[in-house]
Design a protein around this motif. Structure first.
Motif, PDB file in Angstrom:
ATOM      1  N   LEU A 120       0.833  -1.204   0.000  1.00 37.38           N
ATOM      2  CA  LEU A 120       0.000   0.000   0.000  1.00 37.38           C
ATOM      3  C   LEU A 120       0.866   1.251   0.000  1.00 37.38           C
ATOM      4  O   LEU A 120       0.676   2.170  -0.819  1.00 37.38           O
ATOM      5  CB  LEU A 120      -0.912  -0.021   1.242  1.00 37.38           C
ATOM      6  N   VAL A 121       1.844   1.275   0.916  1.00 34.05           N
ATOM      7  CA  VAL A 121       2.743   2.429   0.998  1.00 34.05           C
ATOM      8  C   VAL A 121       3.451   2.634  -0.342  1.00 34.05           C
ATOM      9  O   VAL A 121       3.521   3.758  -0.862  1.00 34.05           O
ATOM     10  CB  VAL A 121       3.762   2.240   2.144  1.00 34.05           C
ATOM     11  N   ARG A 122       3.968   1.531  -0.923  1.00 36.71           N
ATOM     12  CA  ARG A 122       4.671   1.653  -2.204  1.00 36.71           C
ATOM     13  C   ARG A 122       3.750   2.266  -3.267  1.00 36.71           C
ATOM     14  O   ARG A 122       4.163   3.175  -3.992  1.00 36.71           O
ATOM     15  CB  ARG A 122       5.179   0.278  -2.651  1.00 36.71           C
ATOM     16  N   SER A 123       2.514   1.797  -3.338  1.00 40.83           N
ATOM     17  CA  SER A 123       1.633   2.304  -4.398  1.00 40.83           C
ATOM     18  C   SER A 123       1.269   3.773  -4.149  1.00 40.83           C
ATOM     19  O   SER A 123       1.192   4.583  -5.079  1.00 40.83           O
ATOM     20  CB  SER A 123       0.383   1.435  -4.548  1.00 40.83           C
ATOM     21  N   ARG A 180      -3.129   8.890   1.158  1.00 47.06           N
ATOM     22  CA  ARG A 180      -4.339   8.448   0.483  1.00 47.06           C
ATOM     23  C   ARG A 180      -5.173   9.665   0.026  1.00 47.06           C
ATOM     24  O   ARG A 180      -5.656   9.703  -1.114  1.00 47.06           O
ATOM     25  CB  ARG A 180      -5.156   7.594   1.450  1.00 47.06           C
ATOM     26  N   ALA A 181      -5.293  10.649   0.890  1.00 45.01           N
ATOM     27  CA  ALA A 181      -6.054  11.853   0.541  1.00 45.01           C
ATOM     28  C   ALA A 181      -5.376  12.597  -0.613  1.00 45.01           C
ATOM     29  O   ALA A 181      -6.046  13.153  -1.496  1.00 45.01           O
ATOM     30  CB  ALA A 181      -6.187  12.772   1.757  1.00 45.01           C
ATOM     31  N   GLU A 185       2.658  23.104   2.354  1.00 47.10           N
ATOM     32  CA  GLU A 185       3.652  22.242   2.984  1.00 47.10           C
ATOM     33  C   GLU A 185       2.973  21.310   3.975  1.00 47.10           C
ATOM     34  O   GLU A 185       3.611  20.412   4.515  1.00 47.10           O
ATOM     35  CB  GLU A 185       4.738  23.068   3.661  1.00 47.10           C
ATOM     36  N   LEU A 186       1.694  21.548   4.233  1.00 44.70           N
ATOM     37  CA  LEU A 186       0.966  20.697   5.171  1.00 44.70           C
ATOM     38  C   LEU A 186       0.331  19.544   4.426  1.00 44.70           C
ATOM     39  O   LEU A 186      -0.158  19.720   3.312  1.00 44.70           O
ATOM     40  CB  LEU A 186      -0.101  21.525   5.882  1.00 44.70           C
ATOM     41  N   PRO A 187       0.322  18.368   5.037  1.00 43.29           N
ATOM     42  CA  PRO A 187      -0.244  17.214   4.355  1.00 43.29           C
ATOM     43  C   PRO A 187      -1.760  17.339   4.208  1.00 43.29           C
ATOM     44  O   PRO A 187      -2.395  18.133   4.923  1.00 43.29           O
ATOM     45  CB  PRO A 187       0.120  16.050   5.281  1.00 43.29           C
ATOM     46  N   CYS A 188      -2.315  16.577   3.312  1.00 38.06           N
ATOM     47  CA  CYS A 188      -3.753  16.573   3.124  1.00 38.06           C
ATOM     48  C   CYS A 188      -4.438  16.228   4.433  1.00 38.06           C
ATOM     49  O   CYS A 188      -3.932  15.437   5.232  1.00 38.06           O
ATOM     50  CB  CYS A 188      -4.137  15.572   2.033  1.00 38.06           C
ATOM     51  N   GLY A 189      -5.556  16.820   4.662  1.00 37.21           N
ATOM     52  CA  GLY A 189      -6.285  16.582   5.906  1.00 37.21           C
ATOM     53  C   GLY A 189      -6.024  17.652   6.955  1.00 37.21           C
ATOM     54  O   GLY A 189      -6.775  17.768   7.923  1.00 37.21           O
TER      55      GLY A 189
END
Lengths: 425, 425
Positions: free
Chosen positions: B10-13, B114-115, B247-251
């Motif tokens: 999952l992480v790789r994809s 994922r987001a 610079e902030l991640p999704c979510g």
């Protein structure tokens, strides 16, 4: 020129009247003041050669030498004798004598004094207690004397002086800001200096008077002719509590050259200059250029970038490092907060230097062509033909310099000659 | 935190998807990108300790050390081993680990990735070709990575980038000028950078798009949440030809702290910053402060002194030596004409320094109380009580630092505790 025996009592009474002292003047004082008044008639504003020679050898002796037609070498020798040799070449002195001589007439001086007495103007000279020390920054280009209607004390106001200048074509916005600044600064004890023009200048004087402040108007012509005419009453009121001032003798008309030179006095006489609204060609940019060159704080009021009457102010902010002033407090901070932080320019202001810088790109085309051209164009009429000798007197330039300038103007299409003399195109 | 065996594909994809390359990534690259994305989740923007340590020992190794709970001495030793010893004290590292650990969870990172994949956002890191070199000026305070919707190439636009920012409460005048500048600069090939807010920012993006230019919007929260909601469609359009970046991640939600930090990215990513209209407390003054501190040209558009929305611009002209810009030509001249003439400030921008300078006197009171207070107040709710651990995760601060700040806030009347946790007053 010679003051004839018959004229002496007249000259004494006129000099006594314009010197405004109660004590009777001695003969030396009368001679000195009369000679200085004569120089004020002979030279155009900002004549650095006159400034240097009068400072060195005195107005009285310099006048005698001019009347006697002494050669340039004698002038330089006299300055060495006086213990303060001037740094001038023989050619400079020769050219200067040539341009001074056409106006050498005791009739002109007596007329100027008479007109001054008639409008109750005083004549203040550098030796006097009332002389504003602030003008010393002009060095050799300081005025020879000042003709003052109103209170000479206003020239050296104890609270300090701030110039508020700007466009003749002011907007409501500009007049509103000028009014706020002038009344606020008056309330804080500053004298408000300006140039009596329509628009911003007029509003600055008016708002200052409404706040019972002290206002000083510098004119480009004689103080007997309150100009512009629509401001006649305003200027009369200014002279009640403040002063209306000119370095030109009574009877002189304002010319483009004299307006530009008058601007140096506004800048020099003020602790700071604020331009409220100015188009790209406004004369107030010339005043601003003088203030910057003299190292005096310079402020500009911003406005909408969509307003042409603020374009000059924005240019001052961009190119002249003017301080952005938006309120009375900003102006006070600019004046009181480290004026030394501003780099001080040359201590003398030649007629061309700061003016040319400030109006160079945007100024009227004729002023960019050099001071002589401006002066000759000022003196030319488009209806009455004038001869070179007449133009030399009117401009205060040497006849030969007038002729050379006329030649250039003829080539450029600025002037032409008919059988009776020269005319403006 | 540990990436379990089951999660590896999952992480790789996910990593493969956000890295946007067509070639398959090797295991090292996947580990490095995943570690960097994890750091982007762990730290709040502008964390200089994270910046120094990641630069020295790499995101991957640093993450392992954090997971293993290694003592501060080990971190410093690792930086010496790596050949670039960091200048940090043991206490700095200890405090940093304490504030990073509360968010250490692979679940959070996977959710962020994922987001990102869902909204087609890419993740760009300093090693990548698309990384904008302009951000290097931020030194240790440069972002750890950038989440980008749209074209990563827009980040390093060949024509150069200019920030146009200003008040949310813009006037018609301000919006008119913003429109003129943004479309004119787009026409001349510059990318237009802004912050997507109402008023000036929105108009800058909009006018740039209307001129078929490239616009870049920096957000203070995740790029999956296009904020403000009313600009949702505008930002979608910006992402077609330009980019929406954080610079902030999704979510992540935008907070006051993140807005202030986001402003440093706008200033650093642009060759120059122009403030069009700004009240005395406008956030755009903070962006301007960053630009000045980074030595980037700073312009301010003047307006009527009677307009409160121009007061901030006039302050920039007065106090920050901003250039008075009135036209597209003025901006171009500011950018192309000797940018070196402007004194270059510190090469690093701490969260507090330029922000505090720019908003110091006039900024909202809470920001003047220091960054920790701002961050804790951001994380507190006035309705839902929250515990210290929760607040530590939300703020990205160490639990102890949160507790200390809560204590101060309780004394100042900014927060209070009930039986269920802390609330905002």
């Amino acid at each position: 020129m010679r003051v004839h025996q018959l004229e002496r009592p007249l000259v004494r009474s006129l000099v006594q009247a314009v010197s405004r002292g109660t004590a009777e003047l001695d003969d030396d004082a009368v001679a000195r003041i009369f000679a200085t008044a004569t120089w004020s008639v002979l030279v155009e504003p900002g004549d650095g050669v006159a400034g240097l020679l009068l400072e060195s050898i005195g107005a009285d002796r310099a006048l005698s030498m001019l009347i006697e037609g002494r050669p340039p070498g004698d002038w330089l020798a006299a300055s060495v004798d006086a213990g303060s040799p001037v740094e001038l070449g023989l050619a400079d002195v020769a050219a200067a004598c040539e341009r001074w001589r056409p106006r050498l007439s005791s009739r002109l001086v007596v007329a100027a004094l008479r007109a001054a007495v008639q409008c109750r103007a005083g004549f203040v000279t550098p030796g006097d207690a009332a002389w504003p020390d602030a003008l010393e920054v002009l060095g050799a280009h300081a005025p020879i004397g000042l003709w003052v209607r109103g209170s000479v004390g206003a020239l050296d106001h104890p609270g300090g002086a701030i110039a508020i200048v700007g466009s003749r074509d002011a907007t409501n916005y500009g007049e509103h800001v000028a009014m706020d600044l002038a009344s606020g600064l008056s309330d804080r004890g500053f004298a408000v200096v300006s140039g009596a023009a329509y628009g911003i200048d007029g509003m600055a004087h008016r708002a200052c008077l409404a706040s019972r402040g002290t206002t000083v108007a510098f004119l480009a012509g004689g103080v007997d002719r309150l100009y512009p005419a629509a401001h006649h009453d305003l200027l009369l009121r200014a002279a009640v509590s403040g002063a209306v001032v000119s370095e030109l003798p009574c009877g002189s008309s304002p010319t483009k050259w004299r307006f530009l030179q008058r601007n140096r006095l506004i800048a020099a006489a003020s602790h700071a200059t604020v331009v409220v609204e100015a188009g790209q060609r406004s004369g107030s940019l010339n005043t601003a250029g003088h203030a910057a060159a003299l190292g005096r704080p310079l402020g500009a009021v911003p406005g909408p970038v969509t307003s042409v009457t603020s374009a000059g102010c924005h240019r001052l902010l961009r190119e002249f490092d003017a301080v952005c002033v938006t309120s009375v407090a900003d102006v006070v901070e600019m004046v009181l907060g480290s004026p030394d932080a501003r780099p001080v320019g040359a201590s003398t202001t030649s007629g061309a230097a700061p003016g040319a810088t400030a109006t160079g790109r945007a100024g009227e085309r004729r002023s960019a062509d050099g001071p002589d051209t401006t002066r000759v164009l000022d003196a030319l009429s488009s209806r009455s033909p004038r001869g070179v000798a007449d133009l030399a007197r009117r401009t205060g330039m040497a006849p030969r310099a007038v002729a050379v300038t006329l030649g250039t103007l003829a080539l450029d299409g600025g002037a032409y000659e008919n059988e009776n003399g020269w005319l403006r195109m």
